[in-house]
Design a protein around this motif. Structure first.
Motif, PDB file in Angstrom:
ATOM      1  N   THR A   5       0.851  -1.191   0.000  1.00 46.23           N
ATOM      2  CA  THR A   5       0.000   0.000   0.000  1.00 46.23           C
ATOM      3  C   THR A   5       0.886   1.241   0.000  1.00 46.23           C
ATOM      4  OG1 THR A   5      -0.136   0.154   2.417  1.00 46.23           O
ATOM      5  CG2 THR A   5      -1.855  -1.135   1.316  1.00 46.23           C
ATOM      6  N   THR A   6       0.307   2.332  -0.473  1.00 46.89           N
ATOM      7  CA  THR A   6       0.993   3.629  -0.460  1.00 46.89           C
ATOM      8  C   THR A   6       0.007   4.696  -0.023  1.00 46.89           C
ATOM      9  OG1 THR A   6       2.389   2.955  -2.319  1.00 46.89           O
ATOM     10  CG2 THR A   6       2.293   5.303  -1.836  1.00 46.89           C
ATOM     11  N   LEU A  32       1.818   7.029  15.537  1.00 46.97           N
ATOM     12  CA  LEU A  32       1.747   5.713  14.894  1.00 46.97           C
ATOM     13  C   LEU A  32       0.479   4.938  15.263  1.00 46.97           C
ATOM     14  CD1 LEU A  32       5.300   4.094  14.812  1.00 46.97           C
ATOM     15  CD2 LEU A  32       3.775   4.541  12.896  1.00 46.97           C
ATOM     16  N   ALA A  33      -0.119   5.279  16.375  1.00 45.82           N
ATOM     17  CA  ALA A  33      -1.344   4.588  16.787  1.00 45.82           C
ATOM     18  C   ALA A  33      -2.523   5.157  15.993  1.00 45.82           C
ATOM     19  CB  ALA A  33      -1.578   4.780  18.284  1.00 45.82           C
ATOM     20  N   PRO A  34      -3.164   4.326  15.158  1.00 49.20           N
ATOM     21  CA  PRO A  34      -4.334   4.824  14.428  1.00 49.20           C
ATOM     22  C   PRO A  34      -5.437   5.262  15.404  1.00 49.20           C
ATOM     23  CG  PRO A  34      -3.589   2.731  13.518  1.00 49.20           C
ATOM     24  CD  PRO A  34      -2.844   2.942  14.813  1.00 49.20           C
ATOM     25  N   ASP A  35      -6.433   5.954  14.858  1.00 46.45           N
ATOM     26  CA  ASP A  35      -7.588   6.337  15.687  1.00 46.45           C
ATOM     27  C   ASP A  35      -8.134   5.086  16.370  1.00 46.45           C
ATOM     28  OD1 ASP A  35      -7.302   8.929  14.754  1.00 46.45           O
ATOM     29  OD2 ASP A  35      -8.865   8.725  13.242  1.00 46.45           O
ATOM     30  N   GLU A 134      -6.818  -2.742   2.460  1.00 43.79           N
ATOM     31  CA  GLU A 134      -7.762  -1.665   2.784  1.00 43.79           C
ATOM     32  C   GLU A 134      -7.618  -1.228   4.247  1.00 43.79           C
ATOM     33  OE1 GLU A 134      -8.989  -3.984  -0.657  1.00 43.79           O
ATOM     34  OE2 GLU A 134      -8.670  -4.653   1.398  1.00 43.79           O
ATOM     35  N   ASP A 135      -7.498  -2.196   5.155  1.00 45.59           N
ATOM     36  CA  ASP A 135      -7.309  -1.859   6.573  1.00 45.59           C
ATOM     37  C   ASP A 135      -5.969  -1.169   6.792  1.00 45.59           C
ATOM     38  OD1 ASP A 135      -9.771  -2.884   7.275  1.00 45.59           O
ATOM     39  OD2 ASP A 135      -8.966  -4.752   8.124  1.00 45.59           O
ATOM     40  N   ASN A 136      -4.918  -1.637   6.099  1.00 44.25           N
ATOM     41  CA  ASN A 136      -3.609  -1.027   6.231  1.00 44.25           C
ATOM     42  C   ASN A 136      -3.644   0.426   5.734  1.00 44.25           C
ATOM     43  OD1 ASN A 136      -0.686  -1.658   6.928  1.00 44.25           O
ATOM     44  ND2 ASN A 136      -0.507  -0.710   4.913  1.00 44.25           N
ATOM     45  N   GLU A 137      -4.271   0.651   4.594  1.00 41.66           N
ATOM     46  CA  GLU A 137      -4.378   2.009   4.053  1.00 41.66           C
ATOM     47  C   GLU A 137      -5.155   2.921   4.992  1.00 41.66           C
ATOM     48  OE1 GLU A 137      -5.919   2.052   0.068  1.00 41.66           O
ATOM     49  OE2 GLU A 137      -3.996   1.428  -0.778  1.00 41.66           O
ATOM     50  N   ALA A 138      -6.275   2.421   5.532  1.00 39.62           N
ATOM     51  CA  ALA A 138      -7.091   3.237   6.436  1.00 39.62           C
ATOM     52  C   ALA A 138      -6.305   3.600   7.702  1.00 39.62           C
ATOM     53  CB  ALA A 138      -8.383   2.501   6.795  1.00 39.62           C
ATOM     54  N   GLY A 139      -5.604   2.626   8.276  1.00 39.50           N
ATOM     55  CA  GLY A 139      -4.807   2.884   9.470  1.00 39.50           C
ATOM     56  C   GLY A 139      -3.665   3.848   9.194  1.00 39.50           C
ATOM     57  N   THR A 140      -3.037   3.709   8.025  1.00 40.20           N
ATOM     58  CA  THR A 140      -1.936   4.601   7.661  1.00 40.20           C
ATOM     59  C   THR A 140      -2.444   6.022   7.443  1.00 40.20           C
ATOM     60  OG1 THR A 140      -0.775   2.748   6.646  1.00 40.20           O
ATOM     61  CG2 THR A 140      -0.007   4.948   6.061  1.00 40.20           C
ATOM     62  N   LYS A 141      -3.621   6.168   6.828  1.00 44.02           N
ATOM     63  CA  LYS A 141      -4.209   7.508   6.646  1.00 44.02           C
ATOM     64  C   LYS A 141      -4.446   8.158   8.005  1.00 44.02           C
ATOM     65  CE  LYS A 141      -8.143  10.048   4.786  1.00 44.02           C
ATOM     66  NZ  LYS A 141      -8.103  10.968   5.903  1.00 44.02           N
ATOM     67  N   GLU A 142      -5.010   7.406   8.948  1.00 40.84           N
ATOM     68  CA  GLU A 142      -5.251   7.941  10.291  1.00 40.84           C
ATOM     69  C   GLU A 142      -3.929   8.341  10.953  1.00 40.84           C
ATOM     70  OE1 GLU A 142      -7.427   4.837  12.262  1.00 40.84           O
ATOM     71  OE2 GLU A 142      -9.235   5.215  11.078  1.00 40.84           O
TER      72      GLU A 142
END
Length: 162
Positions: A5-6, A32-35, A134-142
Motif C-alpha cells: 500500500t501507499t 503511529l497509533a491509528p484512531d 484496505e485496513d492497512n491504508e485506512a490505518g496509515t491515513k489515520e
C-alpha cells in the motif's frame, strides 16, 4: 501472496521536523497509533539495526488484538535512516497466528514541497496475509493525519514560547 500500500499527505512542517517525529519515541507513540488505539513503546534504539517494541491498544476492549486481549505488539527494526529524507523499518507482529508472522517493510519518504511544507509518503510492502490492504491504508491515513496534528501542535507550542 504479499500485498503493498501507499499513502501520502502534505504536512505543514519542515522535513527536519517531520524526520524528528519519525525518530523520537514520544512522537511515535502518539502518531503511529491509528484512531481508536493508543501506543506504548517499551524500548527504543535509534540506530540502523536498532529499533523498538511497541504495543498498540484498541480503546474498544471488545476488539481482539493480533497479540493478546486488545493488544497488537510488534517489533520494528530500523533498516535505513537517512536524515530528513527517508526512514525504513522492518515490522514483525508478535502473534501466534500464522497470518501475521511475515515481516513487513515500512518505507517513509520525505519530499520538500515549499517553505515548511513536506510531502510524506508511506509505502508498505510484504504486508502479512492477516492484514487487508484496505485496513492497512485506512490505518496509515489515520496515522498520517495524527502526524500532521502532532507537528502542528508542536510548531504552535514552539512559536508561542518565542
Amino acid at each position: 501472496m504479499s500485498s503493498a500500500t501507499t499513502n501520502s499527505k502534505i504536512i505543514h512542517a519542515t522535513r527536519q521536523h517531520v524526520y524528528e517525529a519519525l525518530t523520537q519515541k514520544e512522537a511515535l507513540e502518539f502518531w503511529l497509533a491509528p484512531d481508536q488505539m493508543t501506543g506504548k513503546i517499551h524500548d527504543f534504539d535509534l540506530s540502523v539495526g536498532g529499533g523498538y517494541t511497541m504495543s498498540l491498544f484498541y480503546t474498544d476492549n471488545s476488539i481482539k488484538g493480533k497479540t493478546s486481549g486488545n493488544e497488537d505488539r510488534y517489533t520494528s527494526t530500523f533498516i535505513e535512516l537517512q536524515p530528513y529524507e527517508k526512514v525504513v523499518h522492518s515490522i514483525t507482529f508478535q502473534s501466534e497466528k500464522k497470518e501475521f508472522e511475515e515481516a513487513m517493510i515500512m518505507e517513509v519518504f520525505l519530499e520538500e514541497k515549499g517553505k515548511d511544507v513536506t510531502n510524506v509518503t508511506i509505502f508498505f510492502k510484504n504486508i502479512p496475509a492477516g492484514i487487508t490492504p484496505e485496513d492497512n491504508e485506512a490505518g496509515t491515513k489515520e496515522s498520517l493525519d495524527k502526524l500532521a496534528r502532532y507537528l502542528e501542535n508542536n510548531n504552535r507550542s514552539a512559536s508561542e514560547k518565542k
